[in-house]
Scaffold this motif. Structure first.
Motif, PDB file in Angstrom:
ATOM      1  N   ALA A  22     -40.530  22.939  17.908  1.00 62.51           N
ATOM      2  CA  ALA A  22     -39.323  22.088  18.171  1.00 62.51           C
ATOM      3  C   ALA A  22     -39.564  20.637  17.537  1.00 62.51           C
ATOM      4  CB  ALA A  22     -39.227  21.922  19.562  1.00 62.51           C
ATOM      5  N   GLU A  23     -40.635  20.285  17.220  1.00 60.97           N
ATOM      6  CA  GLU A  23     -40.611  18.969  16.436  1.00 60.97           C
ATOM      7  C   GLU A  23     -40.419  18.889  15.157  1.00 60.97           C
ATOM      8  OE1 GLU A  23     -45.037  21.090  16.584  1.00 60.97           O
ATOM      9  OE2 GLU A  23     -43.101  20.874  17.775  1.00 60.97           O
ATOM     10  N   LYS A  24     -40.236  20.199  14.606  1.00 61.70           N
ATOM     11  CA  LYS A  24     -40.164  20.259  12.896  1.00 61.70           C
ATOM     12  C   LYS A  24     -38.653  20.280  13.145  1.00 61.70           C
ATOM     13  CE  LYS A  24     -44.385  22.969  11.403  1.00 61.70           C
ATOM     14  NZ  LYS A  24     -44.613  24.075  10.824  1.00 61.70           N
ATOM     15  N   ILE A  25     -37.766  20.547  13.940  1.00 52.50           N
ATOM     16  CA  ILE A  25     -36.523  21.133  13.730  1.00 52.50           C
ATOM     17  C   ILE A  25     -35.454  19.901  13.771  1.00 52.50           C
ATOM     18  CG2 ILE A  25     -34.438  22.659  14.579  1.00 52.50           C
ATOM     19  CD1 ILE A  25     -36.683  24.282  16.023  1.00 52.50           C
ATOM     20  N   ARG A  26     -34.562  19.610  12.774  1.00 55.64           N
ATOM     21  CA  ARG A  26     -33.530  18.743  12.801  1.00 55.64           C
ATOM     22  C   ARG A  26     -32.251  19.596  12.592  1.00 55.64           C
ATOM     23  NH1 ARG A  26     -37.729  16.921  13.939  1.00 55.64           N
ATOM     24  NH2 ARG A  26     -38.492  15.052  13.260  1.00 55.64           N
ATOM     25  N   VAL A  27     -31.397  18.794  13.039  1.00 55.05           N
ATOM     26  CA  VAL A  27     -29.803  19.560  12.929  1.00 55.05           C
ATOM     27  C   VAL A  27     -29.066  18.592  12.032  1.00 55.05           C
ATOM     28  CG1 VAL A  27     -27.523  19.899  14.153  1.00 55.05           C
ATOM     29  CG2 VAL A  27     -29.691  20.212  15.386  1.00 55.05           C
ATOM     30  N   CYS A  28     -28.321  19.507  10.980  1.00 56.61           N
ATOM     31  CA  CYS A  28     -27.342  18.935   9.920  1.00 56.61           C
ATOM     32  C   CYS A  28     -26.344  19.827   9.726  1.00 56.61           C
ATOM     33  CB  CYS A  28     -28.231  18.723   8.575  1.00 56.61           C
ATOM     34  SG  CYS A  28     -26.950  18.049   7.121  1.00 56.61           S
ATOM     35  N   HIS A  29     -25.007  19.227  10.662  1.00 56.25           N
ATOM     36  CA  HIS A  29     -23.910  20.142  10.543  1.00 56.25           C
ATOM     37  C   HIS A  29     -23.198  20.290   9.090  1.00 56.25           C
ATOM     38  CE1 HIS A  29     -23.537  18.493  14.737  1.00 56.25           C
ATOM     39  NE2 HIS A  29     -23.534  19.695  14.958  1.00 56.25           N
ATOM     40  N   ASN A  30     -22.738  21.391   9.046  1.00 55.49           N
ATOM     41  CA  ASN A  30     -21.847  21.818   7.768  1.00 55.49           C
ATOM     42  C   ASN A  30     -20.568  20.733   7.768  1.00 55.49           C
ATOM     43  OD1 ASN A  30     -23.602  23.774   6.769  1.00 55.49           O
ATOM     44  ND2 ASN A  30     -22.432  25.322   8.140  1.00 55.49           N
ATOM     45  N   GLY A  31     -19.892  20.985   6.586  1.00 52.50           N
ATOM     46  CA  GLY A  31     -18.569  20.026   6.398  1.00 52.50           C
ATOM     47  C   GLY A  31     -17.597  20.930   5.505  1.00 52.50           C
ATOM     48  N   VAL A  32     -16.554  20.160   5.439  1.00 50.37           N
ATOM     49  CA  VAL A  32     -15.590  20.784   4.681  1.00 50.37           C
ATOM     50  C   VAL A  32     -15.011  19.390   3.673  1.00 50.37           C
ATOM     51  CG1 VAL A  32     -14.517  22.454   6.120  1.00 50.37           C
ATOM     52  CG2 VAL A  32     -13.565  20.220   6.325  1.00 50.37           C
ATOM     53  N   ASP A  33     -14.252  20.073   2.879  1.00 54.66           N
ATOM     54  CA  ASP A  33     -13.460  18.936   1.697  1.00 54.66           C
ATOM     55  C   ASP A  33     -12.036  18.533   2.185  1.00 54.66           C
ATOM     56  OD1 ASP A  33     -12.380  17.506  -0.137  1.00 54.66           O
ATOM     57  OD2 ASP A  33     -13.088  18.759  -2.039  1.00 54.66           O
ATOM     58  N   PRO A  34     -12.054  17.419   2.891  1.00 54.04           N
ATOM     59  CA  PRO A  34     -10.735  16.989   3.378  1.00 54.04           C
ATOM     60  C   PRO A  34      -9.437  16.976   2.417  1.00 54.04           C
ATOM     61  CG  PRO A  34     -12.454  15.648   4.069  1.00 54.04           C
ATOM     62  CD  PRO A  34     -13.077  16.308   3.011  1.00 54.04           C
ATOM     63  N   GLN A  35      -9.782  16.692   1.214  1.00 52.41           N
ATOM     64  CA  GLN A  35      -8.922  16.381  -0.008  1.00 52.41           C
ATOM     65  C   GLN A  35      -8.310  17.780  -0.201  1.00 52.41           C
ATOM     66  OE1 GLN A  35     -11.214  14.080  -2.766  1.00 52.41           O
ATOM     67  NE2 GLN A  35      -9.587  12.570  -2.526  1.00 52.41           N
ATOM     68  N   LYS A  36      -9.227  18.986  -0.141  1.00 51.29           N
ATOM     69  CA  LYS A  36      -8.845  20.186  -0.432  1.00 51.29           C
ATOM     70  C   LYS A  36      -8.056  20.950   0.817  1.00 51.29           C
ATOM     71  CE  LYS A  36     -11.772  22.656  -2.874  1.00 51.29           C
ATOM     72  NZ  LYS A  36     -12.740  23.619  -3.438  1.00 51.29           N
ATOM     73  N   TYR A  37      -8.580  20.495   1.834  1.00 52.07           N
ATOM     74  CA  TYR A  37      -8.208  21.294   3.116  1.00 52.07           C
ATOM     75  C   TYR A  37      -7.040  20.433   3.618  1.00 52.07           C
ATOM     76  CZ  TYR A  37     -11.186  25.146   2.797  1.00 52.07           C
ATOM     77  OH  TYR A  37     -11.888  26.313   2.153  1.00 52.07           O
ATOM     78  N   CYS A  38      -6.011  20.217   3.182  1.00 54.27           N
ATOM     79  CA  CYS A  38      -4.875  19.123   3.557  1.00 54.27           C
ATOM     80  C   CYS A  38      -3.619  19.747   3.614  1.00 54.27           C
ATOM     81  CB  CYS A  38      -5.051  17.932   2.507  1.00 54.27           C
ATOM     82  SG  CYS A  38      -3.868  16.565   3.119  1.00 54.27           S
ATOM     83  N   ARG A  39      -3.139  19.774   4.844  1.00 53.76           N
ATOM     84  CA  ARG A  39      -1.809  20.444   5.116  1.00 53.76           C
ATOM     85  C   ARG A  39      -0.589  19.994   3.959  1.00 53.76           C
ATOM     86  NH1 ARG A  39       2.099  22.525   4.981  1.00 53.76           N
ATOM     87  NH2 ARG A  39       3.355  23.056   6.590  1.00 53.76           N
ATOM     88  N   GLU A  40      -0.642  18.691   3.732  1.00 57.34           N
ATOM     89  CA  GLU A  40       0.471  18.022   2.797  1.00 57.34           C
ATOM     90  C   GLU A  40       0.205  18.570   1.546  1.00 57.34           C
ATOM     91  OE1 GLU A  40      -0.141  13.997   3.176  1.00 57.34           O
ATOM     92  OE2 GLU A  40       0.211  13.740   5.097  1.00 57.34           O
ATOM     93  N   GLU A  41      -0.854  19.588   1.167  1.00 60.34           N
ATOM     94  CA  GLU A  41      -0.853  19.980  -0.197  1.00 60.34           C
ATOM     95  C   GLU A  41      -0.167  21.303  -0.445  1.00 60.34           C
ATOM     96  OE1 GLU A  41      -2.127  18.240  -2.946  1.00 60.34           O
ATOM     97  OE2 GLU A  41      -2.058  16.601  -1.688  1.00 60.34           O
ATOM     98  N   VAL A  42      -0.269  21.718   0.773  1.00 62.23           N
ATOM     99  CA  VAL A  42       0.684  23.274   1.029  1.00 62.23           C
ATOM    100  C   VAL A  42       2.110  22.996   0.969  1.00 62.23           C
ATOM    101  CG1 VAL A  42       0.617  25.434   1.737  1.00 62.23           C
ATOM    102  CG2 VAL A  42      -1.525  24.076   1.393  1.00 62.23           C
ATOM    103  N   SER A  43       3.211  23.594   0.126  1.00 59.29           N
ATOM    104  CA  SER A  43       4.516  23.336   0.326  1.00 59.29           C
ATOM    105  C   SER A  43       5.215  24.393   1.656  1.00 59.29           C
ATOM    106  CB  SER A  43       5.024  23.593  -0.958  1.00 59.29           C
ATOM    107  OG  SER A  43       5.302  25.045  -1.078  1.00 59.29           O
ATOM    108  N   GLU A  44       6.425  23.776   1.809  1.00 59.06           N
ATOM    109  CA  GLU A  44       6.916  24.570   2.968  1.00 59.06           C
ATOM    110  C   GLU A  44       7.462  25.949   2.521  1.00 59.06           C
ATOM    111  OE1 GLU A  44       7.190  24.041   6.143  1.00 59.06           O
ATOM    112  OE2 GLU A  44       5.827  22.165   5.877  1.00 59.06           O
ATOM    113  N   GLU A  45       7.838  25.853   0.929  1.00 63.83           N
ATOM    114  CA  GLU A  45       8.046  27.079   0.375  1.00 63.83           C
ATOM    115  C   GLU A  45       6.987  28.009   0.483  1.00 63.83           C
ATOM    116  OE1 GLU A  45      10.715  23.924  -0.624  1.00 63.83           O
ATOM    117  OE2 GLU A  45       8.615  24.296  -0.822  1.00 63.83           O
ATOM    118  N   LYS A  46       5.909  27.661   0.171  1.00 68.13           N
ATOM    119  CA  LYS A  46       4.799  28.696   0.005  1.00 68.13           C
ATOM    120  C   LYS A  46       4.321  29.103   1.692  1.00 68.13           C
ATOM    121  CE  LYS A  46       0.719  30.632  -1.331  1.00 68.13           C
ATOM    122  NZ  LYS A  46       0.733  31.720  -2.119  1.00 68.13           N
TER     123      LYS A  46
END
Length: 305
Positions: free
Chosen positions: A73-97
């Protein structure tokens, strides 16, 4: 070294060159196979945990699992994953798409679309998600479910949909889709559901949250998504459910999509949480911090300079 595939190399390099060894664990053989799987791989993972100077894993749930498997247990550290907020952005996908994509599945503008995207394997709970849909339809008659992915469950899922007479409700797409199209699917859905039985982290939940969508996630057993998704209070962005219970999955989906204002607020909170806690910048800084602490503990004078 990341997971068992490269851990033997890490052990050898540490032995031959005397370099500090960091073992990144993203999942375990026993977890992935629900207690089955290869004893050889499990032993390799265990050896890596004993030999490494530092073990980095993706969630506190995974840390607990590793401790139960005998990792120090003393060796273990937590580092969460992440995402790219600029790529995963609702405004970047058109309503037509969005409209075009929904139409490819026969989903109308007034339909409410639940999305599952990922591997079609037993630990992901996709079968229970399909079983939940009759209950969802009782409260939300215009609900639809889109399932995208590949895996060993494909034939079973097709038969399940047929047996439940859900052909008009559940749309199955057995395909691996590129990231750009995956982002469009998040934009097109009303809620994303990931009822995993075992999920060390669950980056798909982050992706959906970043796209301002409420999420319904499995929260029993080893579930990193339990740490990511806030299930109540002013910062709520989704719902925790029992992935073994279709009725509970249905409850989460219904509550996520029934009220348009609540649905929008959950999505807004999700993106806000990602920006604060789960970007790749945050993950990278945490990783650098852990490596620096390890190097300092091994050679404090060198790091001080």
């Amino acid at each position: 070294a990341h997971d068992w595939l490269s851990v033997i190399s890490g052990i050898a390099i540490k032995r031959e060159l005397g370099l500090p060894f960091v073992f990144h664990v993203h999942s375990t053989e026993k977890g992935r196979t629900l207690g089955n799987g290869s004893e050889v791989i499990s032993n390799i993972e265990y050896r890596g945990g004993q030999t490494a100077d530092l073990v980095v894993t993706v969630s506190n749930a995974m840390k607990d699992e590793l401790v139960k498997l005998g990792f120090p247990a003393e060796k273990i550290r937590v580092c969460h994953n992440g995402v790219d907020p600029q790529k995963y952005c609702r405004e970047e996908v058109s309503e037509e798409k969005v409209k075009e994509l929904r139409q490819t599945y026969g989903i109308q503008d007034n339909d409410l679309m639940t999305l599952y995207i990922g591997r079609l394997v037993w630990v992901k709970g996709v079968d229970k998600l399909i079983m939940a849909m009759p209950r969802v339809l009782e409260k939300v008659p215009n609900a639809k479910l889109v399932i995208v992915g590949l895996g060993e469950m494909q034939d079973y899922l097709e038969k399940l949909v047929h047996n439940l007479e859900l052909q008009d409700v559940v749309k199955l797409r057995f395909e691996f889709i590129p990231e750009e199209e995956r982002i469009a699917h998040y934009a097109a859905c009303d809620v994303a559901a990931f009822p995993s039985i075992y999920e060390p982290f669950g980056i798909v939940a982050l992706e959906a949250m970043c796209m301002e969508k409420p999420v319904v996630v499995g929260a029993t057993g080893v579930s990193g998504m339990r740490e990511v998704v806030v299930p109540s209070g002013p910062d709520q962005c989704g719902f925790h459910i029992n992935p073994n219970d279709p009725a509970d999955i249905a409850w989460g989906i219904i509550n996520a999509i029934q009220d348009p204002q609540r649905k929008a607020k959950l999505g807004e909170n999700g993106r806000k949480r990602v920006l604060q806690e789960f970007s790749w910048d945050v993950s990278a800084k945490r990783t650098i911090q852990l490596y620096a602490e390890l190097l300092e503990s091994k050679n404090p004078k060198s790091c001080a300079r």
